[in-house]
Design a protein around this motif. Structure first.
Motif, PDB file in Angstrom:
ATOM      1  N   UNK A 192       1.035  -1.173   0.080  1.00  0.00           N
ATOM      2  CA  UNK A 192       0.009  -0.072   0.057  1.00  0.00           C
ATOM      3  C   UNK A 192       0.955   1.225  -0.096  1.00  0.00           C
ATOM      4  N   UNK A 193       1.841   1.178   0.700  1.00  0.00           N
ATOM      5  CA  UNK A 193       2.985   2.470   0.861  1.00  0.00           C
ATOM      6  C   UNK A 193       3.395   2.611  -0.607  1.00  0.00           C
ATOM      7  N   UNK A 194       3.969   1.593  -1.257  1.00  0.00           N
ATOM      8  CA  UNK A 194       4.658   1.745  -2.451  1.00  0.00           C
ATOM      9  C   UNK A 194       3.669   2.121  -3.629  1.00  0.00           C
ATOM     10  N   UNK A 195       2.283   2.019  -3.344  1.00  0.00           N
ATOM     11  CA  UNK A 195       1.247   2.471  -4.372  1.00  0.00           C
ATOM     12  C   UNK A 195       0.887   3.867  -4.188  1.00  0.00           C
ATOM     13  N   UNK A 196       1.092   4.276  -2.861  1.00  0.00           N
ATOM     14  CA  UNK A 196       0.614   5.483  -2.331  1.00  0.00           C
ATOM     15  C   UNK A 196       1.353   6.618  -3.008  1.00  0.00           C
ATOM     16  N   UNK A 197       0.734   7.870  -3.191  1.00  0.00           N
ATOM     17  CA  UNK A 197       1.131   8.946  -3.688  1.00  0.00           C
ATOM     18  C   UNK A 197       0.635  10.189  -2.661  1.00  0.00           C
ATOM     19  N   UNK A 198       1.457  11.372  -2.695  1.00  0.00           N
ATOM     20  CA  UNK A 198       0.962  12.685  -2.076  1.00  0.00           C
ATOM     21  C   UNK A 198       0.684  12.477  -0.624  1.00  0.00           C
ATOM     22  N   UNK A 199      -0.335  12.979  -0.402  1.00  0.00           N
ATOM     23  CA  UNK A 199      -0.787  12.884   1.204  1.00  0.00           C
ATOM     24  C   UNK A 199      -1.168  11.480   1.635  1.00  0.00           C
ATOM     25  N   UNK A 200      -1.503  10.539   0.813  1.00  0.00           N
ATOM     26  CA  UNK A 200      -1.934   9.491   1.152  1.00  0.00           C
ATOM     27  C   UNK A 200      -0.560   8.523   1.537  1.00  0.00           C
ATOM     28  N   UNK A 201       0.388   8.691   0.885  1.00  0.00           N
ATOM     29  CA  UNK A 201       1.840   8.454   1.181  1.00  0.00           C
ATOM     30  C   UNK A 201       2.278   8.794   2.615  1.00  0.00           C
ATOM     31  N   UNK A 202       2.216  10.169   2.733  1.00  0.00           N
ATOM     32  CA  UNK A 202       2.578  10.901   3.850  1.00  0.00           C
ATOM     33  C   UNK A 202       1.957  10.045   5.094  1.00  0.00           C
ATOM     34  N   UNK A 203       0.770  10.048   5.046  1.00  0.00           N
ATOM     35  CA  UNK A 203       0.001   9.247   6.184  1.00  0.00           C
ATOM     36  C   UNK A 203       0.197   7.959   6.181  1.00  0.00           C
ATOM     37  N   UNK A 204       0.302   7.071   5.368  1.00  0.00           N
ATOM     38  CA  UNK A 204       0.780   5.876   5.343  1.00  0.00           C
ATOM     39  C   UNK A 204       2.301   5.488   5.986  1.00  0.00           C
ATOM     40  N   UNK A 205       3.073   6.595   5.604  1.00  0.00           N
ATOM     41  CA  UNK A 205       4.503   6.694   6.026  1.00  0.00           C
ATOM     42  C   UNK A 205       4.607   6.804   7.451  1.00  0.00           C
ATOM     43  N   UNK A 206       3.853   7.952   7.721  1.00  0.00           N
ATOM     44  CA  UNK A 206       3.956   8.274   9.367  1.00  0.00           C
ATOM     45  C   UNK A 206       3.339   7.409  10.146  1.00  0.00           C
ATOM     46  N   UNK A 207       2.237   6.612   9.857  1.00  0.00           N
ATOM     47  CA  UNK A 207       1.478   5.591  10.547  1.00  0.00           C
ATOM     48  C   UNK A 207       2.475   4.351  10.597  1.00  0.00           C
ATOM     49  N   UNK A 208       3.224   3.802   9.427  1.00  0.00           N
ATOM     50  CA  UNK A 208       3.881   2.870   9.518  1.00  0.00           C
ATOM     51  C   UNK A 208       5.144   3.083  10.308  1.00  0.00           C
ATOM     52  N   UNK A 209       5.534   4.168  10.228  1.00  0.00           N
ATOM     53  CA  UNK A 209       6.914   4.684  11.187  1.00  0.00           C
ATOM     54  C   UNK A 209       6.550   4.619  12.829  1.00  0.00           C
ATOM     55  N   UNK A 210       5.448   5.026  12.939  1.00  0.00           N
ATOM     56  CA  UNK A 210       4.902   5.173  14.170  1.00  0.00           C
ATOM     57  C   UNK A 210       4.840   3.600  14.877  1.00  0.00           C
ATOM     58  N   UNK A 211       4.036   2.634  14.040  1.00  0.00           N
ATOM     59  CA  UNK A 211       4.261   1.052  14.401  1.00  0.00           C
ATOM     60  C   UNK A 211       5.667   0.877  14.422  1.00  0.00           C
TER      61      UNK A 211
END
Length: 114
Positions: free
Chosen positions: A44-63
């Motif tokens: 999902x992170x690899x497919x995401x772009x823009x704000x969706x990527x930012x959100x997934x990246x941040x939630x993934x890094x918090x995890x």
């Protein structure tokens, strides 16, 4: 950490190609290393772009950071685990920096909602 491993005759690298691993092997690895993103999360992170990527990246890094904090807590819950001064300093540094970074990332996520 590398110097600590080398001083104890332990390997300092490990193969990180997970493409050959089955779903159950990935699940077992995630149980050994809490906080690791699942293959589905990585896709999902690899497919995401823009704000969706930012959100997934941040939630993934918090995890991911939360997993590191869990491992530090597990280490220090064992009697005598903090006896090695290098390991104690390393784990304490992880606890301090990862906690601070989680706070920053949660703040970034809170700004998304405004």
């Amino acid at each position: 950490m590398m110097r600590w491993l080398e001083a104890r005759g332990k390997p300092t690298t490990m193969k990180m190609d997970h493409s050959h691993m089955s779903a159950s092997e990935m699940k077992n690895m995630n149980m050994l290393m809490p906080g690791m993103l699942t293959p589905e999360q990585m896709a999902a992170l690899a497919k995401a772009r823009g704000s969706q990527f930012d959100h997934l990246f941040l939630t993934g890094m918090i995890q991911h950071h939360s997993g590191a904090l869990s491992m530090v807590e597990d280490l220090f819950s064992k009697p005598g685990a903090g006896q090695d001064p290098v390991l104690f300093d390393f784990a304490t540094d992880i606890d301090n920096t990862q906690s601070a970074e989680i706070k920053i990332m949660r703040g970034m996520l809170a700004k998304e909602k405004k």
